[in-house]
Design a protein around this motif. Structure first.
Motif, PDB file in Angstrom:
ATOM      1  N   SER A  58       0.832  -1.213   0.000  1.00  0.00           N
ATOM      2  CA  SER A  58       0.000   0.000   0.000  1.00  0.00           C
ATOM      3  C   SER A  58       0.866   1.262   0.000  1.00  0.00           C
ATOM      4  CB  SER A  58      -0.952   0.007   1.198  1.00  0.00           C
ATOM      5  OG  SER A  58      -0.219  -0.031   2.420  1.00  0.00           O
ATOM      6  N   THR A  59       1.999   1.227   0.677  1.00  0.00           N
ATOM      7  CA  THR A  59       2.910   2.376   0.686  1.00  0.00           C
ATOM      8  C   THR A  59       3.483   2.604  -0.702  1.00  0.00           C
ATOM      9  OG1 THR A  59       3.466   2.079   3.014  1.00  0.00           O
ATOM     10  CG2 THR A  59       5.056   3.305   1.665  1.00  0.00           C
ATOM     11  N   ILE A  60       3.945   1.535  -1.339  1.00  0.00           N
ATOM     12  CA  ILE A  60       4.498   1.665  -2.691  1.00  0.00           C
ATOM     13  C   ILE A  60       3.411   2.170  -3.636  1.00  0.00           C
ATOM     14  CG2 ILE A  60       5.579   0.443  -4.622  1.00  0.00           C
ATOM     15  CD1 ILE A  60       7.357   0.774  -2.049  1.00  0.00           C
ATOM     16  N   GLY A  61       2.204   1.646  -3.512  1.00  0.00           N
ATOM     17  CA  GLY A  61       1.087   2.084  -4.359  1.00  0.00           C
ATOM     18  C   GLY A  61       0.772   3.562  -4.177  1.00  0.00           C
ATOM     19  N   ARG A  62       0.759   4.022  -2.931  1.00  0.00           N
ATOM     20  CA  ARG A  62       0.454   5.435  -2.667  1.00  0.00           C
ATOM     21  C   ARG A  62       1.566   6.342  -3.178  1.00  0.00           C
ATOM     22  NH1 ARG A  62      -0.267   4.193   2.872  1.00  0.00           N
ATOM     23  NH2 ARG A  62       0.736   6.148   3.386  1.00  0.00           N
ATOM     24  N   ILE A  63       2.807   5.892  -3.037  1.00  0.00           N
ATOM     25  CA  ILE A  63       3.922   6.687  -3.568  1.00  0.00           C
ATOM     26  C   ILE A  63       3.787   6.793  -5.079  1.00  0.00           C
ATOM     27  CG2 ILE A  63       6.414   6.786  -3.959  1.00  0.00           C
ATOM     28  CD1 ILE A  63       6.729   5.389  -1.204  1.00  0.00           C
ATOM     29  N   GLU A  64       3.581   5.646  -5.746  1.00  0.00           N
ATOM     30  CA  GLU A  64       3.488   5.651  -7.209  1.00  0.00           C
ATOM     31  C   GLU A  64       2.283   6.432  -7.711  1.00  0.00           C
ATOM     32  OE1 GLU A  64       3.933   1.888  -9.148  1.00  0.00           O
ATOM     33  OE2 GLU A  64       5.843   1.471  -8.159  1.00  0.00           O
ATOM     34  N   ALA A  65       1.231   6.505  -6.921  1.00  0.00           N
ATOM     35  CA  ALA A  65       0.045   7.273  -7.309  1.00  0.00           C
ATOM     36  C   ALA A  65       0.241   8.767  -7.068  1.00  0.00           C
ATOM     37  CB  ALA A  65      -1.182   6.776  -6.542  1.00  0.00           C
ATOM     38  N   GLY A  66       1.317   9.123  -6.363  1.00  0.00           N
ATOM     39  CA  GLY A  66       1.566  10.525  -6.061  1.00  0.00           C
ATOM     40  C   GLY A  66       0.695  11.063  -4.948  1.00  0.00           C
ATOM     41  N   SER A  67       0.081  10.158  -4.183  1.00  0.00           N
ATOM     42  CA  SER A  67      -0.865  10.595  -3.157  1.00  0.00           C
ATOM     43  C   SER A  67      -0.284  10.571  -1.746  1.00  0.00           C
ATOM     44  CB  SER A  67      -2.127   9.728  -3.201  1.00  0.00           C
ATOM     45  OG  SER A  67      -1.806   8.374  -2.928  1.00  0.00           O
ATOM     46  N   MET A  68       1.006  10.292  -1.644  1.00  0.00           N
ATOM     47  CA  MET A  68       1.649  10.237  -0.328  1.00  0.00           C
ATOM     48  C   MET A  68       2.720  11.307  -0.241  1.00  0.00           C
ATOM     49  SD  MET A  68       3.500   6.954   1.341  1.00  0.00           S
ATOM     50  CE  MET A  68       4.239   7.017   2.945  1.00  0.00           C
ATOM     51  N   ASN A  69       2.719  12.063   0.851  1.00  0.00           N
ATOM     52  CA  ASN A  69       3.791  13.014   1.102  1.00  0.00           C
ATOM     53  C   ASN A  69       5.014  12.214   1.531  1.00  0.00           C
ATOM     54  OD1 ASN A  69       2.103  15.119   0.540  1.00  0.00           O
ATOM     55  ND2 ASN A  69       1.794  15.739   2.659  1.00  0.00           N
ATOM     56  N   VAL A  70       5.980  12.126   0.642  1.00  0.00           N
ATOM     57  CA  VAL A  70       7.126  11.254   0.839  1.00  0.00           C
ATOM     58  C   VAL A  70       8.301  12.047   1.405  1.00  0.00           C
ATOM     59  CG1 VAL A  70       8.663   9.624  -0.299  1.00  0.00           C
ATOM     60  CG2 VAL A  70       6.357   9.926  -1.145  1.00  0.00           C
ATOM     61  N   SER A  71       8.927  11.496   2.422  1.00  0.00           N
ATOM     62  CA  SER A  71      10.116  12.140   2.988  1.00  0.00           C
ATOM     63  C   SER A  71      11.362  11.637   2.269  1.00  0.00           C
ATOM     64  CB  SER A  71      10.225  11.821   4.481  1.00  0.00           C
ATOM     65  OG  SER A  71      10.543  10.444   4.666  1.00  0.00           O
ATOM     66  N   ILE A  72      12.412  12.417   2.369  1.00  0.00           N
ATOM     67  CA  ILE A  72      13.703  12.001   1.821  1.00  0.00           C
ATOM     68  C   ILE A  72      14.147  10.712   2.523  1.00  0.00           C
ATOM     69  CG2 ILE A  72      16.156  12.615   1.640  1.00  0.00           C
ATOM     70  CD1 ILE A  72      14.402  14.142  -0.293  1.00  0.00           C
ATOM     71  N   GLY A  73      13.874  10.621   3.806  1.00  0.00           N
ATOM     72  CA  GLY A  73      14.248   9.424   4.561  1.00  0.00           C
ATOM     73  C   GLY A  73      13.613   8.165   3.998  1.00  0.00           C
ATOM     74  N   LEU A  74      12.324   8.240   3.669  1.00  0.00           N
ATOM     75  CA  LEU A  74      11.634   7.077   3.112  1.00  0.00           C
ATOM     76  C   LEU A  74      12.187   6.717   1.741  1.00  0.00           C
ATOM     77  CD1 LEU A  74       9.478   4.903   3.197  1.00  0.00           C
ATOM     78  CD2 LEU A  74       7.821   6.601   2.373  1.00  0.00           C
ATOM     79  N   ILE A  75      12.411   7.709   0.909  1.00  0.00           N
ATOM     80  CA  ILE A  75      12.989   7.446  -0.414  1.00  0.00           C
ATOM     81  C   ILE A  75      14.373   6.822  -0.260  1.00  0.00           C
ATOM     82  CG2 ILE A  75      13.907   8.539  -2.507  1.00  0.00           C
ATOM     83  CD1 ILE A  75      10.892   8.266  -2.508  1.00  0.00           C
ATOM     84  N   ASN A  76      15.146   7.309   0.685  1.00  0.00           N
ATOM     85  CA  ASN A  76      16.479   6.767   0.930  1.00  0.00           C
ATOM     86  C   ASN A  76      16.397   5.314   1.406  1.00  0.00           C
ATOM     87  OD1 ASN A  76      19.346   7.259   0.911  1.00  0.00           O
ATOM     88  ND2 ASN A  76      19.256   7.158   3.148  1.00  0.00           N
ATOM     89  N   GLU A  77      15.450   4.995   2.290  1.00  0.00           N
ATOM     90  CA  GLU A  77      15.270   3.615   2.757  1.00  0.00           C
ATOM     91  C   GLU A  77      14.944   2.682   1.586  1.00  0.00           C
ATOM     92  OE1 GLU A  77      12.457   3.025   5.976  1.00  0.00           O
ATOM     93  OE2 GLU A  77      13.032   4.954   6.833  1.00  0.00           O
ATOM     94  N   ILE A  78      14.030   3.114   0.743  1.00  0.00           N
ATOM     95  CA  ILE A  78      13.628   2.304  -0.412  1.00  0.00           C
ATOM     96  C   ILE A  78      14.815   2.133  -1.363  1.00  0.00           C
ATOM     97  CG2 ILE A  78      12.165   2.266  -2.473  1.00  0.00           C
ATOM     98  CD1 ILE A  78       9.977   3.619  -0.696  1.00  0.00           C
ATOM     99  N   ALA A  79      15.514   3.222  -1.632  1.00  0.00           N
ATOM    100  CA  ALA A  79      16.662   3.162  -2.543  1.00  0.00           C
ATOM    101  C   ALA A  79      17.749   2.239  -1.998  1.00  0.00           C
ATOM    102  CB  ALA A  79      17.218   4.562  -2.777  1.00  0.00           C
ATOM    103  N   ASN A  80      18.062   2.363  -0.714  1.00  0.00           N
ATOM    104  CA  ASN A  80      19.086   1.512  -0.113  1.00  0.00           C
ATOM    105  C   ASN A  80      18.692   0.039  -0.183  1.00  0.00           C
ATOM    106  OD1 ASN A  80      20.861   3.590   0.526  1.00  0.00           O
ATOM    107  ND2 ASN A  80      20.013   3.884   2.565  1.00  0.00           N
ATOM    108  N   ALA A  81      17.439  -0.254   0.111  1.00  0.00           N
ATOM    109  CA  ALA A  81      16.971  -1.644   0.052  1.00  0.00           C
ATOM    110  C   ALA A  81      17.048  -2.196  -1.367  1.00  0.00           C
ATOM    111  CB  ALA A  81      15.544  -1.738   0.586  1.00  0.00           C
ATOM    112  N   ALA A  82      16.914  -1.311  -2.361  1.00  0.00           N
ATOM    113  CA  ALA A  82      16.983  -1.711  -3.777  1.00  0.00           C
ATOM    114  C   ALA A  82      18.408  -1.560  -4.323  1.00  0.00           C
ATOM    115  CB  ALA A  82      16.004  -0.882  -4.604  1.00  0.00           C
TER     116      ALA A  82
END
Length: 91
Positions: A58-82
């Motif tokens: 659901s988090t990935i879906g909301r990010i991709e839909a542009g409906s979630m206020n995303v922090s740099i920290g969250l983007i960094n967590e996702i990027a690091n995991a990938a």
């Protein structure tokens, strides 16, 4: 300048307090594109990608839909995991 850019410019002139909201929407859309491109580069569905990066689908879906206020920290967590790196650029 596009019609939408003119509309936003005029809307902010009339209501300066809207500038911050428009900037957040722009950041959300940028994050949306980054996450979706990262996921597609890996050839994964949202569900697979979410499991891969340790976040709910659901988090990935909301990010991709542009409906979630995303922090740099969250983007960094996702990027690091990938196994990706986040670089910030000021323009």
């Amino acid at each position: 300048m596009s019609k939408i850019q003119e509309f936003i410019r005029d809307d902010i002139r009339k209501n300066p307090e809207l500038k911050e909201q428009y900037e957040q929407v722009n950041l959300n859309l940028d994050a949306s594109i980054l996450v979706r491109e990262m996921r597609e580069d890996l050839g994964m569905t949202q569900k697979e990608f979410a499991k891969f990066v340790g976040k709910p689908q659901s988090t990935i879906g909301r990010i991709e839909a542009g409906s979630m206020n995303v922090s740099i920290g969250l983007i960094n967590e996702i990027a690091n995991a990938a196994h990706r790196e986040v670089k910030l650029v000021l323009v």
